[in-house]
Structures are given as structure tokens and as C-alpha cells.
Design a protein around this motif. Sequence first.
Motif, PDB file in Angstrom:
ATOM      1  N   GLU A  30     -11.750 -47.269  49.198  1.00 53.69           N
ATOM      2  CA  GLU A  30     -12.036 -47.447  50.615  1.00 53.69           C
ATOM      3  C   GLU A  30     -12.602 -46.164  51.218  1.00 53.69           C
ATOM      4  OE1 GLU A  30      -8.919 -50.628  52.384  1.00 53.69           O
ATOM      5  OE2 GLU A  30      -8.018 -48.784  51.595  1.00 53.69           O
ATOM      6  N   ARG A  31     -12.013 -45.032  50.877  1.00 58.21           N
ATOM      7  CA  ARG A  31     -12.483 -43.743  51.376  1.00 58.21           C
ATOM      8  C   ARG A  31     -13.905 -43.464  50.888  1.00 58.21           C
ATOM      9  NH1 ARG A  31     -13.660 -39.155  49.858  1.00 58.21           N
ATOM     10  NH2 ARG A  31     -12.921 -39.401  47.739  1.00 58.21           N
ATOM     11  N   SER A  32     -14.158 -43.723  49.617  1.00 62.21           N
ATOM     12  CA  SER A  32     -15.495 -43.510  49.053  1.00 62.21           C
ATOM     13  C   SER A  32     -16.527 -44.415  49.710  1.00 62.21           C
ATOM     14  CB  SER A  32     -15.485 -43.754  47.543  1.00 62.21           C
ATOM     15  OG  SER A  32     -14.667 -42.834  46.897  1.00 62.21           O
ATOM     16  N   TRP A  33     -16.144 -45.656  50.019  1.00 62.11           N
ATOM     17  CA  TRP A  33     -17.041 -46.604  50.676  1.00 62.11           C
ATOM     18  C   TRP A  33     -17.401 -46.123  52.081  1.00 62.11           C
ATOM     19  CZ3 TRP A  33     -20.580 -50.010  50.391  1.00 62.11           C
ATOM     20  CH2 TRP A  33     -20.837 -50.903  51.427  1.00 62.11           C
ATOM     21  N   ILE A  34     -16.399 -45.691  52.828  1.00 61.33           N
ATOM     22  CA  ILE A  34     -16.647 -45.182  54.180  1.00 61.33           C
ATOM     23  C   ILE A  34     -17.557 -43.968  54.129  1.00 61.33           C
ATOM     24  CG2 ILE A  34     -15.532 -44.044  56.151  1.00 61.33           C
ATOM     25  CD1 ILE A  34     -13.109 -45.944  55.583  1.00 61.33           C
ATOM     26  N   GLU A  35     -17.304 -43.077  53.192  1.00 58.41           N
ATOM     27  CA  GLU A  35     -18.121 -41.872  53.025  1.00 58.41           C
ATOM     28  C   GLU A  35     -19.563 -42.236  52.644  1.00 58.41           C
ATOM     29  OE1 GLU A  35     -18.007 -38.723  49.558  1.00 58.41           O
ATOM     30  OE2 GLU A  35     -16.317 -38.413  50.940  1.00 58.41           O
ATOM     31  N   ALA A  36     -19.723 -43.189  51.743  1.00 58.90           N
ATOM     32  CA  ALA A  36     -21.067 -43.605  51.311  1.00 58.90           C
ATOM     33  C   ALA A  36     -21.847 -44.226  52.465  1.00 58.90           C
ATOM     34  CB  ALA A  36     -20.963 -44.593  50.150  1.00 58.90           C
ATOM     35  N   ARG A  37     -21.177 -45.034  53.275  1.00 58.49           N
ATOM     36  CA  ARG A  37     -21.852 -45.652  54.420  1.00 58.49           C
ATOM     37  C   ARG A  37     -22.229 -44.624  55.474  1.00 58.49           C
ATOM     38  NH1 ARG A  37     -19.125 -50.441  56.977  1.00 58.49           N
ATOM     39  NH2 ARG A  37     -21.194 -50.731  57.811  1.00 58.49           N
ATOM     40  N   ALA A  38     -21.412 -43.595  55.603  1.00 61.12           N
ATOM     41  CA  ALA A  38     -21.661 -42.574  56.621  1.00 61.12           C
ATOM     42  C   ALA A  38     -22.778 -41.614  56.222  1.00 61.12           C
ATOM     43  CB  ALA A  38     -20.380 -41.785  56.903  1.00 61.12           C
ATOM     44  N   SER A  39     -23.017 -41.483  54.920  1.00 62.74           N
ATOM     45  CA  SER A  39     -24.060 -40.549  54.468  1.00 62.74           C
ATOM     46  C   SER A  39     -25.428 -41.111  54.821  1.00 62.74           C
ATOM     47  CB  SER A  39     -23.954 -40.294  52.962  1.00 62.74           C
ATOM     48  OG  SER A  39     -24.343 -41.441  52.251  1.00 62.74           O
ATOM     49  N   GLY A  40     -26.226 -40.328  55.475  1.00 62.90           N
ATOM     50  CA  GLY A  40     -27.532 -40.786  55.934  1.00 62.90           C
ATOM     51  C   GLY A  40     -28.575 -40.873  54.845  1.00 62.90           C
ATOM     52  N   GLY A  41     -28.349 -40.260  53.682  1.00 65.84           N
ATOM     53  CA  GLY A  41     -29.371 -40.198  52.648  1.00 65.84           C
ATOM     54  C   GLY A  41     -29.558 -41.479  51.860  1.00 65.84           C
ATOM     55  N   ALA A  42     -28.534 -42.308  51.770  1.00 68.25           N
ATOM     56  CA  ALA A  42     -28.629 -43.504  50.933  1.00 68.25           C
ATOM     57  C   ALA A  42     -29.024 -44.714  51.777  1.00 68.25           C
ATOM     58  CB  ALA A  42     -27.291 -43.771  50.257  1.00 68.25           C
ATOM     59  N   HIS A  43     -30.098 -45.396  51.357  1.00 61.13           N
ATOM     60  CA  HIS A  43     -30.530 -46.598  52.070  1.00 61.13           C
ATOM     61  C   HIS A  43     -29.698 -47.804  51.650  1.00 61.13           C
ATOM     62  CE1 HIS A  43     -33.897 -44.580  53.908  1.00 61.13           C
ATOM     63  NE2 HIS A  43     -34.272 -44.134  52.733  1.00 61.13           N
ATOM     64  N   SER A  44     -29.337 -47.872  50.399  1.00 61.95           N
ATOM     65  CA  SER A  44     -28.510 -48.972  49.924  1.00 61.95           C
ATOM     66  C   SER A  44     -27.381 -48.403  49.071  1.00 61.95           C
ATOM     67  CB  SER A  44     -29.337 -49.972  49.106  1.00 61.95           C
ATOM     68  OG  SER A  44     -29.827 -49.371  47.929  1.00 61.95           O
ATOM     69  N   ILE A  45     -26.326 -49.200  48.957  1.00 58.91           N
ATOM     70  CA  ILE A  45     -25.174 -48.773  48.177  1.00 58.91           C
ATOM     71  C   ILE A  45     -24.918 -49.821  47.107  1.00 58.91           C
ATOM     72  CG2 ILE A  45     -22.728 -48.172  48.220  1.00 58.91           C
ATOM     73  CD1 ILE A  45     -23.145 -47.438  51.199  1.00 58.91           C
ATOM     74  N   VAL A  46     -24.844 -49.373  45.880  1.00 64.86           N
ATOM     75  CA  VAL A  46     -24.578 -50.239  44.736  1.00 64.86           C
ATOM     76  C   VAL A  46     -23.220 -49.857  44.168  1.00 64.86           C
ATOM     77  CG1 VAL A  46     -25.343 -50.906  42.428  1.00 64.86           C
ATOM     78  CG2 VAL A  46     -27.036 -50.470  44.210  1.00 64.86           C
ATOM     79  N   VAL A  47     -22.428 -50.854  43.845  1.00 66.03           N
ATOM     80  CA  VAL A  47     -21.125 -50.621  43.239  1.00 66.03           C
ATOM     81  C   VAL A  47     -21.206 -51.102  41.795  1.00 66.03           C
ATOM     82  CG1 VAL A  47     -18.656 -51.071  43.374  1.00 66.03           C
ATOM     83  CG2 VAL A  47     -20.016 -50.965  45.466  1.00 66.03           C
ATOM     84  N   ASP A  48     -21.008 -50.188  40.860  1.00 71.42           N
ATOM     85  CA  ASP A  48     -21.086 -50.484  39.433  1.00 71.42           C
ATOM     86  C   ASP A  48     -19.674 -50.759  38.919  1.00 71.42           C
ATOM     87  OD1 ASP A  48     -21.143 -50.301  36.616  1.00 71.42           O
ATOM     88  OD2 ASP A  48     -22.906 -49.004  36.686  1.00 71.42           O
ATOM     89  N   LEU A  49     -19.423 -52.011  38.535  1.00 68.34           N
ATOM     90  CA  LEU A  49     -18.097 -52.424  38.077  1.00 68.34           C
ATOM     91  C   LEU A  49     -18.030 -52.651  36.572  1.00 68.34           C
ATOM     92  CD1 LEU A  49     -17.384 -55.060  40.867  1.00 68.34           C
ATOM     93  CD2 LEU A  49     -16.434 -52.762  40.708  1.00 68.34           C
ATOM     94  N   LYS A  50     -19.016 -52.167  35.827  1.00 68.02           N
ATOM     95  CA  LYS A  50     -19.068 -52.449  34.390  1.00 68.02           C
ATOM     96  C   LYS A  50     -17.828 -51.994  33.641  1.00 68.02           C
ATOM     97  CE  LYS A  50     -23.179 -50.725  33.908  1.00 68.02           C
ATOM     98  NZ  LYS A  50     -24.445 -50.221  33.383  1.00 68.02           N
TER      99      LYS A  50
END
Length: 101
Positions: A30-50
Motif C-alpha cells: 500500500e505504501r509503495s502504491w501511494i508513493e508510485a502514484r505520487a511520483s510525477g515521473g511515471a505515466h503508468s504503473i505496472v504491477v509484476d506478480l510473476k
Amino acid sequence: MLKITAVDTANRRTLVLEGQLIDPWVTELERSWIEARASGGAHSIVVDLKDVTAISQRGENVLYKMMADGAEFNCCRGVLTRHVLEQLKHRCKTRIRKVYP
């Protein structure tokens, strides 16, 4: 145990998950997700569950929220993880249909 690695490219941040998505490590996702959404550099977020080996109900709920918020998911190796993702996609589509008939 759950390992989360953030990999950034010019237009995407990938969160690579390895291990078990269960308590107490769900909070870290959850913390990593919030941080990823807040970062302005990434246009999209992919979660790799392999390399995820187990997912608790709370973990499913967090993945659902991420999916509803626009996360994309990389294909998984395990049949169970793939099944969980398919169920979450179905829940998400059903929710959208109810909100926007």
C-alpha cells in the motif's frame, strides 16, 4: 516475506513483487502504491506478480483498489495468482457498470 522493487523507465514505473502478499507485508505494498502514484515521473504503473506465491484476502483487496485506480498487471506464472487477477478484473468491471450504467 515480500520483496517490492520499483523499476522506473521514462514513461512507466513497475512494481515487481516477489514472495507472499500477506500480512504484515500488504501494508508495505500500500505504501509503495501511494508513493508510485505520487511520483510525477511515471505515466503508468505496472504491477509484476510473476513471482508472488500467495495472496491473502487483504492482499486481494489492495490489488483490487490498485486495479480500480488504474494499475496494469503483468502476467503471472501461478494458476492461483492468475485466477485471483481474473476475479479482481471481473469485480472491477462489475463495479464500473454499476457506477456508470
